[in-house]
Design a protein around this motif. Sequence first.
Motif, PDB file in Angstrom:
ATOM      1  N   SER A  93      51.150  11.384 -21.406  1.00 16.32           N
ATOM      2  CA  SER A  93      51.203   9.933 -21.606  1.00 16.32           C
ATOM      3  C   SER A  93      51.394   9.646 -23.081  1.00 16.32           C
ATOM      4  CB  SER A  93      49.917   9.266 -21.130  1.00 16.32           C
ATOM      5  OG  SER A  93      49.808   9.362 -19.735  1.00 16.32           O
ATOM      6  N   VAL A  94      52.381   8.790 -23.392  1.00 13.75           N
ATOM      7  CA  VAL A  94      52.656   8.472 -24.793  1.00 13.75           C
ATOM      8  C   VAL A  94      51.648   7.443 -25.301  1.00 13.75           C
ATOM      9  CG1 VAL A  94      55.118   8.973 -24.501  1.00 13.75           C
ATOM     10  CG2 VAL A  94      54.318   6.626 -24.332  1.00 13.75           C
ATOM     11  N   ASP A  95      51.511   7.382 -26.616  1.00 12.33           N
ATOM     12  CA  ASP A  95      50.647   6.389 -27.238  1.00 12.33           C
ATOM     13  C   ASP A  95      51.390   5.062 -27.289  1.00 12.33           C
ATOM     14  OD1 ASP A  95      48.716   8.369 -27.736  1.00 12.33           O
ATOM     15  OD2 ASP A  95      49.663   8.906 -29.638  1.00 12.33           O
ATOM     16  N   VAL A  96      50.701   3.989 -26.943  1.00 14.10           N
ATOM     17  CA  VAL A  96      51.300   2.666 -27.054  1.00 14.10           C
ATOM     18  C   VAL A  96      50.934   2.103 -28.428  1.00 14.10           C
ATOM     19  CG1 VAL A  96      51.340   2.232 -24.571  1.00 14.10           C
ATOM     20  CG2 VAL A  96      49.328   1.576 -25.899  1.00 14.10           C
ATOM     21  N   PRO A  97      51.834   1.360 -29.068  1.00 11.89           N
ATOM     22  CA  PRO A  97      51.571   0.899 -30.429  1.00 11.89           C
ATOM     23  C   PRO A  97      50.543  -0.221 -30.538  1.00 11.89           C
ATOM     24  CG  PRO A  97      53.699   0.093 -29.677  1.00 11.89           C
ATOM     25  CD  PRO A  97      53.189   1.021 -28.620  1.00 11.89           C
ATOM     26  N   TRP A  98      50.198  -0.850 -29.439  1.00 13.11           N
ATOM     27  CA  TRP A  98      49.300  -2.009 -29.495  1.00 13.11           C
ATOM     28  C   TRP A  98      47.847  -1.685 -29.159  1.00 13.11           C
ATOM     29  CZ3 TRP A  98      53.349  -1.600 -25.985  1.00 13.11           C
ATOM     30  CH2 TRP A  98      52.985  -1.313 -24.675  1.00 13.11           C
ATOM     31  N   ALA A  99      47.542  -0.468 -28.724  1.00 14.17           N
ATOM     32  CA  ALA A  99      46.163  -0.149 -28.328  1.00 14.17           C
ATOM     33  C   ALA A  99      45.876   1.332 -28.491  1.00 14.17           C
ATOM     34  CB  ALA A  99      45.921  -0.563 -26.877  1.00 14.17           C
ATOM     35  N   GLY A 100      44.599   1.658 -28.602  1.00 18.05           N
ATOM     36  CA  GLY A 100      44.162   3.044 -28.678  1.00 18.05           C
ATOM     37  C   GLY A 100      44.137   3.688 -27.307  1.00 18.05           C
ATOM     38  N   LYS A 101      44.009   4.997 -27.299  1.00 19.51           N
ATOM     39  CA  LYS A 101      43.980   5.748 -26.049  1.00 19.51           C
ATOM     40  C   LYS A 101      42.793   5.312 -25.199  1.00 19.51           C
ATOM     41  CE  LYS A 101      44.344  10.422 -24.351  1.00 19.51           C
ATOM     42  NZ  LYS A 101      45.271  11.488 -24.588  1.00 19.51           N
ATOM     43  N   ASN A 102      43.035   5.072 -23.928  1.00 19.09           N
ATOM     44  CA  ASN A 102      42.032   4.665 -22.938  1.00 19.09           C
ATOM     45  C   ASN A 102      41.356   3.328 -23.248  1.00 19.09           C
ATOM     46  OD1 ASN A 102      42.477   7.097 -21.517  1.00 19.09           O
ATOM     47  ND2 ASN A 102      41.004   8.152 -22.817  1.00 19.09           N
ATOM     48  N   SER A 103      41.946   2.525 -24.117  1.00 16.52           N
ATOM     49  CA  SER A 103      41.368   1.230 -24.451  1.00 16.52           C
ATOM     50  C   SER A 103      41.904   0.156 -23.512  1.00 16.52           C
ATOM     51  CB  SER A 103      41.700   0.859 -25.895  1.00 16.52           C
ATOM     52  OG  SER A 103      41.171  -0.408 -26.201  1.00 16.52           O
ATOM     53  N   ARG A 104      41.087  -0.832 -23.245  1.00 14.88           N
ATOM     54  CA  ARG A 104      41.509  -1.987 -22.446  1.00 14.88           C
ATOM     55  C   ARG A 104      41.815  -3.183 -23.348  1.00 14.88           C
ATOM     56  NH1 ARG A 104      37.220  -4.009 -20.009  1.00 14.88           N
ATOM     57  NH2 ARG A 104      35.784  -2.856 -21.295  1.00 14.88           N
ATOM     58  N   LEU A 105      41.691  -2.987 -24.664  1.00 12.09           N
ATOM     59  CA  LEU A 105      41.862  -4.057 -25.640  1.00 12.09           C
ATOM     60  C   LEU A 105      42.896  -3.645 -26.674  1.00 12.09           C
ATOM     61  CD1 LEU A 105      38.047  -4.505 -26.210  1.00 12.09           C
ATOM     62  CD2 LEU A 105      39.453  -5.882 -24.698  1.00 12.09           C
ATOM     63  N   THR A 106      43.627  -4.629 -27.213  1.00  8.92           N
ATOM     64  CA  THR A 106      44.633  -4.321 -28.234  1.00  8.92           C
ATOM     65  C   THR A 106      43.968  -4.130 -29.587  1.00  8.92           C
ATOM     66  OG1 THR A 106      45.043  -6.640 -28.807  1.00  8.92           O
ATOM     67  CG2 THR A 106      46.385  -5.685 -27.016  1.00  8.92           C
ATOM     68  N   TRP A 107      44.696  -3.443 -30.488  1.00 12.87           N
ATOM     69  CA  TRP A 107      44.196  -3.228 -31.845  1.00 12.87           C
ATOM     70  C   TRP A 107      43.920  -4.556 -32.537  1.00 12.87           C
ATOM     71  CZ3 TRP A 107      42.292   1.225 -32.780  1.00 12.87           C
ATOM     72  CH2 TRP A 107      42.903   2.399 -32.367  1.00 12.87           C
ATOM     73  N   LEU A 108      44.819  -5.533 -32.366  1.00 17.26           N
ATOM     74  CA  LEU A 108      44.649  -6.821 -33.037  1.00 17.26           C
ATOM     75  C   LEU A 108      43.399  -7.551 -32.565  1.00 17.26           C
ATOM     76  CD1 LEU A 108      48.329  -8.118 -33.247  1.00 17.26           C
ATOM     77  CD2 LEU A 108      46.879  -7.334 -35.119  1.00 17.26           C
ATOM     78  N   LEU A 109      43.098  -7.480 -31.283  1.00 16.39           N
ATOM     79  CA  LEU A 109      41.879  -8.108 -30.778  1.00 16.39           C
ATOM     80  C   LEU A 109      40.659  -7.398 -31.355  1.00 16.39           C
ATOM     81  CD1 LEU A 109      40.353 -10.133 -29.019  1.00 16.39           C
ATOM     82  CD2 LEU A 109      40.563  -8.523 -27.126  1.00 16.39           C
ATOM     83  N   CYS A 110      40.678  -6.086 -31.379  1.00 18.01           N
ATOM     84  CA  CYS A 110      39.549  -5.322 -31.932  1.00 18.01           C
ATOM     85  C   CYS A 110      39.334  -5.647 -33.403  1.00 18.01           C
ATOM     86  CB  CYS A 110      39.769  -3.825 -31.742  1.00 18.01           C
ATOM     87  SG  CYS A 110      39.701  -3.309 -30.018  1.00 18.01           S
ATOM     88  N   GLU A 111      40.417  -5.769 -34.149  1.00 16.79           N
ATOM     89  CA  GLU A 111      40.328  -6.109 -35.571  1.00 16.79           C
ATOM     90  C   GLU A 111      39.692  -7.491 -35.753  1.00 16.79           C
ATOM     91  OE1 GLU A 111      43.633  -7.148 -38.887  1.00 16.79           O
ATOM     92  OE2 GLU A 111      43.938  -5.261 -37.813  1.00 16.79           O
ATOM     93  N   PHE A 112      40.078  -8.440 -34.906  1.00 16.32           N
ATOM     94  CA  PHE A 112      39.511  -9.787 -34.979  1.00 16.32           C
ATOM     95  C   PHE A 112      38.025  -9.770 -34.613  1.00 16.32           C
ATOM     96  CE2 PHE A 112      38.661 -14.018 -33.145  1.00 16.32           C
ATOM     97  CZ  PHE A 112      38.921 -14.790 -34.273  1.00 16.32           C
ATOM     98  N   VAL A 113      37.662  -8.986 -33.608  1.00 14.71           N
ATOM     99  CA  VAL A 113      36.257  -8.873 -33.195  1.00 14.71           C
ATOM    100  C   VAL A 113      35.417  -8.329 -34.350  1.00 14.71           C
ATOM    101  CG1 VAL A 113      34.651  -7.648 -31.669  1.00 14.71           C
ATOM    102  CG2 VAL A 113      36.722  -8.679 -30.726  1.00 14.71           C
ATOM    103  N   ILE A 114      35.896  -7.299 -35.037  1.00 19.24           N
ATOM    104  CA  ILE A 114      35.156  -6.718 -36.158  1.00 19.24           C
ATOM    105  C   ILE A 114      34.992  -7.748 -37.273  1.00 19.24           C
ATOM    106  CG2 ILE A 114      35.216  -4.959 -37.979  1.00 19.24           C
ATOM    107  CD1 ILE A 114      34.421  -3.947 -35.153  1.00 19.24           C
TER     108      ILE A 114
END
Length: 196
Positions: A93-114
Amino acid sequence: MSNELVEHYALLLGLAAPWQVRKVDLQIKERRVVVEVGLAKGAKVVCPECGRACGLYDQGEERTWRHLDTMQFETRLRARVPRSNCPDHGAKSVDVPWAGKNSRLTWLLCEFVIALLQISESVQAAAELLGLDWHTVQEIQLRAVERGLLRRVQPESDAPEMLAVKHLGMDEKSHQRGQNYVSIVCDTNVTGAPTP
């Protein structure tokens, strides 16, 4: 109109080839936007093990990721994650640019949460503002701490060499009303403060 909306979300998401927005489903009653993302036809994918450009083996099951809200609408990305056909490592399975492996949330959402956690009184307060459950916000926080600690142990190759802390500054400040205190710890050499 539909084509303009697809182009609009492609720009907002910052997707680069071979990824593209295929469809945007605006669900007014549910107050939700679902953005369907996929690979361009005939696109090569990258093996997550060795980074080699490979052909497509197949597409995995459809997955959904929670993204930053669009106005007051919950926004989700939906895609089938492709698998690379690497001659050395097989189907991966390739890595998607918007989320980490096995994540249900996008990087941008995680960054905003932090960022929100840094100014919130508690995890619960941040969760309520975001419309997420406490466990999800807590998991985002734990993963961010793990990534930070990993970077301390294994700095990036282009990052400056890690230096030992020689002088440590500590202070305690009153936070809000009552007996609430915040401890502040810093490396005085980093801030440029004179050392004794």
